[in-house]
Motif scaffolding. Sequence first.
Motif, PDB file in Angstrom:
ATOM      1  N   THR A  80      -1.104   5.505  -3.026  1.00  0.00           N
ATOM      2  CA  THR A  80      -1.103   4.330  -2.145  1.00  0.00           C
ATOM      3  C   THR A  80      -0.802   4.700  -0.690  1.00  0.00           C
ATOM      4  O   THR A  80      -0.382   3.843   0.087  1.00  0.00           O
ATOM      5  CB  THR A  80      -0.066   3.294  -2.637  1.00  0.00           C
ATOM      6  OG1 THR A  80       1.218   3.929  -2.731  1.00  0.00           O
ATOM      7  CG2 THR A  80      -0.463   2.717  -3.983  1.00  0.00           C
ATOM      8  N   ARG A  81      -1.066   5.929  -0.333  1.00  0.00           N
ATOM      9  CA  ARG A  81      -0.843   6.355   1.057  1.00  0.00           C
ATOM     10  C   ARG A  81      -1.791   5.610   1.981  1.00  0.00           C
ATOM     11  O   ARG A  81      -2.944   5.360   1.653  1.00  0.00           O
ATOM     12  CB  ARG A  81      -1.070   7.858   1.197  1.00  0.00           C
ATOM     13  CG  ARG A  81       0.026   8.676   0.549  1.00  0.00           C
ATOM     14  CD  ARG A  81      -0.233  10.132   0.625  1.00  0.00           C
ATOM     15  NE  ARG A  81      -0.509  10.577   1.994  1.00  0.00           N
ATOM     16  CZ  ARG A  81      -0.614  11.853   2.333  1.00  0.00           C
ATOM     17  NH1 ARG A  81      -0.461  12.794   1.429  1.00  0.00           N
ATOM     18  NH2 ARG A  81      -0.877  12.189   3.587  1.00  0.00           N
ATOM     19  N   ASP A  82      -1.295   5.284   3.172  1.00  0.00           N
ATOM     20  CA  ASP A  82      -2.114   4.597   4.169  1.00  0.00           C
ATOM     21  C   ASP A  82      -3.109   5.513   4.855  1.00  0.00           C
ATOM     22  O   ASP A  82      -4.129   5.060   5.366  1.00  0.00           O
ATOM     23  CB  ASP A  82      -1.225   3.945   5.234  1.00  0.00           C
ATOM     24  CG  ASP A  82      -0.416   2.784   4.678  1.00  0.00           C
ATOM     25  OD1 ASP A  82      -0.863   2.153   3.706  1.00  0.00           O
ATOM     26  OD2 ASP A  82       0.673   2.525   5.226  1.00  0.00           O
ATOM     27  N   ALA A  86      -7.412   5.406  -1.389  1.00  0.00           N
ATOM     28  CA  ALA A  86      -6.533   5.070  -2.512  1.00  0.00           C
ATOM     29  C   ALA A  86      -6.892   5.876  -3.754  1.00  0.00           C
ATOM     30  O   ALA A  86      -8.041   6.231  -3.986  1.00  0.00           O
ATOM     31  CB  ALA A  86      -6.637   3.573  -2.819  1.00  0.00           C
ATOM     32  N   ALA A 156      -4.560   1.483  -8.028  1.00  0.00           N
ATOM     33  CA  ALA A 156      -4.502   1.759  -6.591  1.00  0.00           C
ATOM     34  C   ALA A 156      -5.856   1.511  -5.936  1.00  0.00           C
ATOM     35  O   ALA A 156      -5.928   0.915  -4.854  1.00  0.00           O
ATOM     36  CB  ALA A 156      -4.040   3.199  -6.341  1.00  0.00           C
ATOM     37  N   ARG A 157      -6.927   1.937  -6.586  1.00  0.00           N
ATOM     38  CA  ARG A 157      -8.271   1.727  -6.032  1.00  0.00           C
ATOM     39  C   ARG A 157      -8.576   0.235  -5.919  1.00  0.00           C
ATOM     40  O   ARG A 157      -9.311  -0.196  -5.031  1.00  0.00           O
ATOM     41  CB  ARG A 157      -9.337   2.407  -6.896  1.00  0.00           C
ATOM     42  CG  ARG A 157      -9.293   3.911  -6.911  1.00  0.00           C
ATOM     43  CD  ARG A 157      -9.680   4.513  -5.602  1.00  0.00           C
ATOM     44  NE  ARG A 157     -11.102   4.430  -5.384  1.00  0.00           N
ATOM     45  CZ  ARG A 157     -11.756   5.109  -4.474  1.00  0.00           C
ATOM     46  NH1 ARG A 157     -11.113   5.949  -3.702  1.00  0.00           N
ATOM     47  NH2 ARG A 157     -13.037   4.967  -4.319  1.00  0.00           N
ATOM     48  N   ALA A 161      -0.270  -2.580  -4.903  1.00  0.00           N
ATOM     49  CA  ALA A 161       0.762  -2.071  -4.009  1.00  0.00           C
ATOM     50  C   ALA A 161       1.552  -0.963  -4.690  1.00  0.00           C
ATOM     51  O   ALA A 161       1.608  -0.883  -5.919  1.00  0.00           O
ATOM     52  CB  ALA A 161       1.710  -3.202  -3.606  1.00  0.00           C
ATOM     53  N   ARG A 162       2.183  -0.144  -3.889  1.00  0.00           N
ATOM     54  CA  ARG A 162       3.014   0.947  -4.400  1.00  0.00           C
ATOM     55  C   ARG A 162       4.079   0.419  -5.358  1.00  0.00           C
ATOM     56  O   ARG A 162       4.345   1.020  -6.407  1.00  0.00           O
ATOM     57  CB  ARG A 162       3.665   1.674  -3.229  1.00  0.00           C
ATOM     58  CG  ARG A 162       4.531   2.841  -3.665  1.00  0.00           C
ATOM     59  CD  ARG A 162       5.011   3.639  -2.481  1.00  0.00           C
ATOM     60  NE  ARG A 162       3.833   4.197  -1.818  1.00  0.00           N
ATOM     61  CZ  ARG A 162       3.850   4.745  -0.613  1.00  0.00           C
ATOM     62  NH1 ARG A 162       4.977   4.831   0.059  1.00  0.00           N
ATOM     63  NH2 ARG A 162       2.746   5.216  -0.073  1.00  0.00           N
ATOM     64  N   LEU A 165       2.725   0.045  -8.799  1.00  0.00           N
ATOM     65  CA  LEU A 165       2.559   1.329  -9.481  1.00  0.00           C
ATOM     66  C   LEU A 165       3.909   1.901  -9.914  1.00  0.00           C
ATOM     67  O   LEU A 165       4.019   2.495 -10.993  1.00  0.00           O
ATOM     68  CB  LEU A 165       1.828   2.328  -8.590  1.00  0.00           C
ATOM     69  CG  LEU A 165       0.402   1.967  -8.181  1.00  0.00           C
ATOM     70  CD1 LEU A 165      -0.243   3.124  -7.436  1.00  0.00           C
ATOM     71  CD2 LEU A 165      -0.458   1.552  -9.362  1.00  0.00           C
TER      72      LEU A 165
END
Length: 186
Positions: A80-82, A86, A156-157, A161-162, A165
């Motif tokens: 979930t990194r910006d 994703a 995530a795709r 949200a993080r 997960l």
Amino acid sequence: MRLFWDRGYEGTSFDDLITAMGISPSSFYNAFKSKEALYQEAIEAYAQASGAWFYDILGEPADTRTTLERLLTFAAAEFTRDDLPAGCMIAVAATQCSPSQARLRELMATQRTQYETAMANRLRLGVNLGDLPATTDIDALAAFYMSLIRGMVVQARDGAARERLLEIARIGMQAWPTKDGGSSAA
């Protein structure tokens, strides 16, 4: 790599690639020979850069449960990194592609198998260290946690949200085998 990661092999056009790289078609073919060859290079680059954390965590000197919990927690953050697409490029790549791309599908399946094998090897070490019951079905447990990770990739795709997960990871750890052969949730 980012184009392939975000759009997949078939979703990334030749024009997308040369535009992103700022090169001419002839320069592309001189450098990479084909889109498939570039894709294979992108997968290798991903595995070395973005996928290295998986192996690093498995190699950390912690008990097996802590290692797996850390792996799932780190996966939630990584997927979930910006600053990156994703999910995981290898987990979602080439699961569905045209019959002409069977070689790429096999390459990705091999990559995914390598990750699962690494996890199984770490779980076997856990049995040897006494962290897991000797009766643990290592291959099934590795398949379970890799399936959980792949599910987190899909979540995530889809925009999860993080925190979502992380909750999935927390629930997944409830399946961890206990010394008496049950699970943490039992």
